[in-house]
Structure formats: structure tokens, C-alpha cells
Design an enzyme around this catalytic site. Sequence first.
Site, PDB file in Angstrom:
ATOM      1  N   HIS A   1       0.651  -1.185   0.078  1.00 38.30           N
ATOM      2  CA  HIS A   1       0.083  -0.071  -0.010  1.00 38.30           C
ATOM      3  C   HIS A   1       0.896   1.146   0.030  1.00 38.30           C
ATOM      4  O   HIS A   1       2.001   1.110   0.487  1.00 38.30           O
ATOM      5  CB  HIS A   1      -0.989   0.050   1.125  1.00 38.30           C
TER       6      HIS A   1
ATOM      7  N   GLU B   1      -4.292   1.795  -7.650  1.00 40.35           N
ATOM      8  CA  GLU B   1      -4.916   3.360  -7.045  1.00 40.35           C
ATOM      9  C   GLU B   1      -3.733   4.363  -7.053  1.00 40.35           C
ATOM     10  O   GLU B   1      -2.601   4.004  -6.303  1.00 40.35           O
ATOM     11  CB  GLU B   1      -5.449   3.000  -5.745  1.00 40.35           C
TER      12      GLU B   1
END
Length: 232
Positions: free
Chosen positions: A97, A145
Site C-alpha cells: 500500500h 490506485e
Amino acid sequence: MNTRFISPPFFEVGPKAYLYGQQALELARIAEEASMETGVSVIYTPQLTDLRLISENTSKLYLCAQHMDPLYPGRGQGSILPEAVKSAGARCVMLNHAERPVSLDTLAQTIDRAREINLISIVCASSCAQAVACAALRPDIIVVEPTELIGTGTTSDQELVEVSTRSVKEVSADIQVLQGAGISTPEDVYRVIFAGADATGSSSAICKAADPGHMLREMLRAAMQAYRDRSK
């Protein structure tokens, strides 16, 4: 049977560090109810310390560890042991992430460890190029993302959603694609699922909503509607 495959459309709810303890459990219970109502599977990614609490009080969620390290039982003070997160109730692990990046070598090792103990590996990528590079490591799910859009309420444009989803599938049709970053409304959810993604997800838009349960239910309904509409 592939136990690391989640039937689309599915949705990731990421409390990050917004919620913990009882509040995280309350949202998990709402997510479980909403999942059963809509038929949309939910990946729930709480604080690591809340995995056991939530796993003991829910049964229909794909509980996901926010991170883990590629070590084996033994020495490793301060590290997150794969077997420990699975024992606590995790079925998935999120890796790389933007708020917890790792090197490509570490990522490859950790995906292998997840596969060894049958955890679903979810790998985040900040661009189409990075998504393709990560796809070569054969994780189960890739989250596309752009880092600059996370938490902004601005989503990826249609071209990135379509091109990155297609590019990952060209590397391996078995890899599922979750399009994230900036998902803040049911309309955002509908758009990315209709454009071909297997899944999407949201963190701040749900956790900071006046009525998190209502927002989550509406997002799940939008995901299912988009999936049905694109299948016509």
C-alpha cells in the site's frame, strides 16, 4: 477449487487507522449484513490487533491483514508473522500500500509466503506500469490506485481504469483487479465496476460518513447493479 478467488463484484472496506476496537467491530458487523443483503463479498481490512476480535464475531467477511512480513516462525522481533495473522482470522493480506510500501524483492517473497499458507494476496500498484510489473509476481488481486488520489475524493479517469484492468488481465486472466483511490460515492463505485473492474473499495468516505452503514450499503448496491448492467 481455488479458495483464493472471490466472486465478483467484491468490495474492500479499509478502516485503516480511522477505527479500532469496538468501533471497528461495529462497522464489520454492518459490512457483513450489507454483504449478505446485496450479494457483494466484502474484504474488511482492520487494524492487525482487531483481527481476532472481528473474526470471532463475524463469519461472512474476507478479513484482511493490513501488512505482513515474509519471515518464518522463529526470530523476528517487531515483525508480522504470516502464520500469526492467519491464526488471528485473516483470509487475505494487503501488500505494498502507498502508506506501507515494500521493495519488489520483499513483495515477491511475501506473495510466496501468502501462497504457502493459503492467504489471498492483495497487492497495491500506483500506476498501470506498476500494476503490470506486480502482475508478473502472480498475486491473487491487484489494487490499482494512483497514490496522489488516495483520500482525495477524486477517482482514476476512465481510461486508466480500462487500460490497467485490461493490461493486468493480459499478464494473467486469473488475477482479479480492484480499482481504488478516491472512491467517495455510489456513483464512483458504479463507474469503475461498469468499466470492467472486478472490485473497488473505500476507506475515508465510509469511515467519515454521517451514516457509515448507509453509505456502505449504497456502495455495495451500486457495485452489484454495475456488474449486472455490464453483463447484459
